[in-house]
Scaffold this active site. Sequence first.
Site, mmCIF file in Angstrom:
data_model
loop_
_atom_site.group_PDB
_atom_site.id
_atom_site.type_symbol
_atom_site.label_atom_id
_atom_site.label_comp_id
_atom_site.label_asym_id
_atom_site.label_seq_id
_atom_site.Cartn_x
_atom_site.Cartn_y
_atom_site.Cartn_z
ATOM 1 N N CYS A 118 0.851 -1.179 0.000
ATOM 2 C CA CYS A 118 0.000 0.000 0.000
ATOM 3 C C CYS A 118 0.891 1.234 0.000
ATOM 4 O O CYS A 118 1.781 1.349 0.836
ATOM 5 C CB CYS A 118 -0.861 -0.042 1.260
ATOM 6 S SG CYS A 118 -1.766 1.472 1.534
ATOM 7 N N ASN A 152 11.012 0.313 -8.228
ATOM 8 C CA ASN A 152 11.077 -0.308 -9.549
ATOM 9 C C ASN A 152 9.687 -0.337 -10.160
ATOM 10 O O ASN A 152 8.762 -0.897 -9.569
ATOM 11 C CB ASN A 152 11.605 -1.741 -9.447
ATOM 12 C CG ASN A 152 11.923 -2.309 -10.818
ATOM 13 O OD1 ASN A 152 12.919 -1.924 -11.434
ATOM 14 N ND2 ASN A 152 11.076 -3.187 -11.313
ATOM 15 N N GLU A 153 9.575 0.268 -11.306
ATOM 16 C CA GLU A 153 8.313 0.254 -12.049
ATOM 17 C C GLU A 153 7.089 0.429 -11.143
ATOM 18 O O GLU A 153 6.241 -0.460 -11.026
ATOM 19 C CB GLU A 153 8.185 -1.036 -12.869
ATOM 20 C CG GLU A 153 9.198 -1.122 -13.992
ATOM 21 C CD GLU A 153 8.959 -2.293 -14.943
ATOM 22 O OE1 GLU A 153 8.276 -3.246 -14.548
ATOM 23 O OE2 GLU A 153 9.464 -2.252 -16.064
ATOM 24 N N CYS A 160 -7.314 -0.356 0.421
ATOM 25 C CA CYS A 160 -7.473 -0.617 1.850
ATOM 26 C C CYS A 160 -8.199 0.562 2.505
ATOM 27 O O CYS A 160 -8.350 1.619 1.891
ATOM 28 C CB CYS A 160 -6.105 -0.833 2.482
ATOM 29 S SG CYS A 160 -5.182 0.686 2.696
ATOM 30 N N CYS A 163 -6.390 3.828 2.178
ATOM 31 C CA CYS A 163 -6.469 4.424 0.834
ATOM 32 C C CYS A 163 -7.857 5.010 0.583
ATOM 33 O O CYS A 163 -7.989 6.055 -0.056
ATOM 34 C CB CYS A 163 -6.120 3.389 -0.232
ATOM 35 S SG CYS A 163 -4.357 2.999 -0.255
ATOM 36 N N GLU A 308 15.972 -0.408 -18.947
ATOM 37 C CA GLU A 308 15.977 -1.860 -19.159
ATOM 38 C C GLU A 308 15.651 -2.166 -20.610
ATOM 39 O O GLU A 308 14.831 -1.494 -21.233
ATOM 40 C CB GLU A 308 14.908 -2.553 -18.302
ATOM 41 C CG GLU A 308 15.131 -2.515 -16.815
ATOM 42 C CD GLU A 308 13.994 -3.243 -16.075
ATOM 43 O OE1 GLU A 308 13.339 -4.124 -16.670
ATOM 44 O OE2 GLU A 308 13.754 -2.896 -14.912
ATOM 45 N N TRP A 316 8.424 -13.534 -20.432
ATOM 46 C CA TRP A 316 7.038 -13.355 -19.995
ATOM 47 C C TRP A 316 6.034 -13.312 -21.131
ATOM 48 O O TRP A 316 4.844 -13.144 -20.902
ATOM 49 C CB TRP A 316 6.907 -12.129 -19.099
ATOM 50 C CG TRP A 316 7.714 -10.943 -19.482
ATOM 51 C CD1 TRP A 316 8.953 -10.606 -19.002
ATOM 52 C CD2 TRP A 316 7.370 -9.908 -20.413
ATOM 53 N NE1 TRP A 316 9.411 -9.436 -19.574
ATOM 54 C CE2 TRP A 316 8.457 -8.985 -20.440
ATOM 55 C CE3 TRP A 316 6.271 -9.657 -21.224
ATOM 56 C CZ2 TRP A 316 8.474 -7.851 -21.241
ATOM 57 C CZ3 TRP A 316 6.283 -8.525 -22.020
ATOM 58 C CH2 TRP A 316 7.374 -7.631 -22.024
ATOM 59 N N GLU A 356 12.373 -15.420 -12.945
ATOM 60 C CA GLU A 356 13.104 -14.815 -14.062
ATOM 61 C C GLU A 356 14.428 -15.515 -14.350
ATOM 62 O O GLU A 356 15.320 -14.960 -14.992
ATOM 63 C CB GLU A 356 13.279 -13.321 -13.798
ATOM 64 C CG GLU A 356 11.919 -12.633 -13.857
ATOM 65 C CD GLU A 356 11.947 -11.130 -13.672
ATOM 66 O OE1 GLU A 356 12.834 -10.643 -12.931
ATOM 67 O OE2 GLU A 356 11.069 -10.459 -14.241
ATOM 68 N N PHE A 358 15.116 -17.765 -16.364
ATOM 69 C CA PHE A 358 15.375 -17.989 -17.788
ATOM 70 C C PHE A 358 15.163 -16.726 -18.628
ATOM 71 O O PHE A 358 15.144 -16.790 -19.846
ATOM 72 C CB PHE A 358 14.510 -19.137 -18.320
ATOM 73 C CG PHE A 358 14.844 -20.456 -17.673
ATOM 74 C CD1 PHE A 358 16.106 -21.017 -17.821
ATOM 75 C CD2 PHE A 358 13.907 -21.124 -16.881
ATOM 76 C CE1 PHE A 358 16.434 -22.227 -17.215
ATOM 77 C CE2 PHE A 358 14.224 -22.326 -16.265
ATOM 78 C CZ PHE A 358 15.490 -22.884 -16.424
ATOM 79 N N HIS A 359 14.977 -15.597 -17.951
ATOM 80 C CA HIS A 359 14.895 -14.334 -18.687
ATOM 81 C C HIS A 359 16.285 -14.026 -19.243
ATOM 82 O O HIS A 359 17.290 -14.265 -18.601
ATOM 83 C CB HIS A 359 14.450 -13.222 -17.733
ATOM 84 C CG HIS A 359 14.146 -11.919 -18.421
ATOM 85 N ND1 HIS A 359 15.116 -11.128 -18.998
ATOM 86 C CD2 HIS A 359 12.970 -11.262 -18.609
ATOM 87 C CE1 HIS A 359 14.548 -10.043 -19.513
ATOM 88 N NE2 HIS A 359 13.244 -10.103 -19.291
#
Length: 670
Positions: A118, A152-153, A160, A163, A308, A316, A356, A358-359
């Site tokens: 949150c 990150n992103e 909740c 919020c 990135e 994905w 990830e 195998f990313h």
Amino acid sequence: MALTPRFPAFLHGGDYNPDQWLKYPEVLEEDIRLMQAAKVNCVSVGIFAWAALEPVEGEYDFAWLDRVIDRLWAAGIRVDLATPSGARPAWIAQKYPEVLRVDEYFRRHHFGGRHNHCLTSPVYREKVRAIDTALAERYASHPAVILWHLSNEYSGDCRCPLCQEKFREYLRRRYGSLEALNEHWWTGFWSMKYTDWSQVESPSPIGQDANPAMWVDWRRFSTQQCKDFILMEKAAVHSVNPELPVTANLMQRFWDYDYFDLAEAIDVVSWDSYPLWGSGNDLVQASEHAMTHDLMRSLKGQNFLLMESTPSQVNWHAVNRMKKPGMHLLSSMLPLAHGADSVMYFQWRKGRGGSEMFHGAVVGHDGTADTRTFREVRSVGEALEKLAPLYATEKKQARVCILYDWQNLWALDYAQFARKGDMRYTETVNAHYRAFWQAGVSVDFRDCRACTDLSPYSLVIAPMLFMTHGGIEEKLNSFVRGGGTLVMTYCAGMIGEDGLAWQGRTPHGLTETLGIHALELDALFDGDANTLIRERDQWRLTRLCEVIEADTAQVLGRYGSDYYAGQPCLTVNACGAGKAYYLAAEPEEAFLHRFYGELIREMGIPKAIGSQLPDGVVAQERGGAVFLMNFAPSSGDVLLDHPCRDLLTDRTLSGKITMNPLEVLVLEKV
Ligand code: GLA
Ligand code: ZN
């Protein structure tokens, strides 16, 4: 302007997760050697490292990070240091359940995943503020650290009780009174009227699902919550060293928050670009990402970082194609051509486990430099060295501006009309953009905010500007009166900022400038079509056809069929010193190329390369150099305007040259 003044150079590197490898010191040692071999000069560290940094509440373990940063610094590798707020450790979720996110069905999530917190929770904010401050105290003066990578992103929202209360506060500030809220949300409809603030809660598929104005307000609120959270993180790291810039890595086609607004909170825009190369039409992929590069550059009107990209493939998609040989260099030059000052990857090394594992990564499970991916990454590092003279240079001031407005995007997606849930605003903007991009013309993006200034432009395109707000009507009117050329399209100016339909003739506030008014908006079934008939040519129309009446406008094209056959579909109106076009229906893309090609010629809008480019070859100017890129599966000939030197190969080229598939040249006049 250098985005990272402590290290003014093109950044080459990526997400580095030593925190996953603390039990493998030999791997960490090897990483440094391999980074140097790959010509990596900067890595993003600590992105999801909270559990390693604060294994027990209040007890920080910075010893491993000290070693990592010192080793990187000794090897000449800079650090883009992350705050770890993108994923929280198990102990915080267990001890303070309020930090866990509540979804749109009002279910509180359990520990796990990322972005599962949150952004309102005072506990979460306090814990993040504390660790951010501790990180800053320890590293903000370290010479290796050149940038803060906040979280990150950032994405999503939480419903909740905390919020919900914030949402009500936001609405109180926005509307002043419950009566005004009821009026703007048109709650007379379906007996939705609120009689007490405590009745107001977030929209939800199992509650208030059907009020578009409320949904748009929820998105605005979510943007504000995220922005406020970013400002909190920024204040924490800046409390120690306000000079060190902060970025937040943004995403493509991102819908949750208004990025023009969010970008105000950060110093440097960065974003994560993952085109689906090899999925059919690489040119289309490239155009979508080129558009986002230009959008990201436009958010703050300055260069941006490619934070990135994958060196090989992602993991994905349903089908995860490898980049073909050569695609890595080409795809890394595309962002540069649009103003990026970095080529960064997700990820440096494949983990041994986790979703990830195998990313794609620069270093795979074999742990060697002896792979095609590694060699191609190194060649990008070499290219960036050769392009050093272009570092921090900018694109020339664009003369073309396309409006792309997040509030309009939400409004179109939530409105129940025409092609419900399938209005395709972003795709439409991209189709208009592509006509310029493929012609080698630079484009800026702006939205409807009050600070938008259209004066640098001679051509402004406003596709599908359904919601007009921020005084954009008056800006467009005076832009045209002052000599500008405006292009607007169907379903323009139908609702205002609060979501209420404009009363009277539409496009609201623009009918005089456009010399038309709208009558009916017709939606076509898939497979159905109409025709735009101009004097010399005809074009296919699909999906959305608006019936309009020309008042003072000259009719340039008419509908070919249906009950509105013969009625205007494309018009132009002289207004003051400028003119305004109105395109009433969705045309096939070839029409946009022809139409804008005519305008580019007529208006003398500069192109990166004067001659006609073959299909699939695109050209973009940056810092006086021309990036020439072939995204077609076949070769194509280009006639150069001047003798040029290719900065990547040092060859001198002139006259007619042949671009091989996936070839890229960076040309400077000689
Ligand atoms: C995003 C995230 C990364 C990683 C990559 C995978 O961009 O920021 O952490 O998950 O996707 O492509
Ligand atoms: Zn919440």
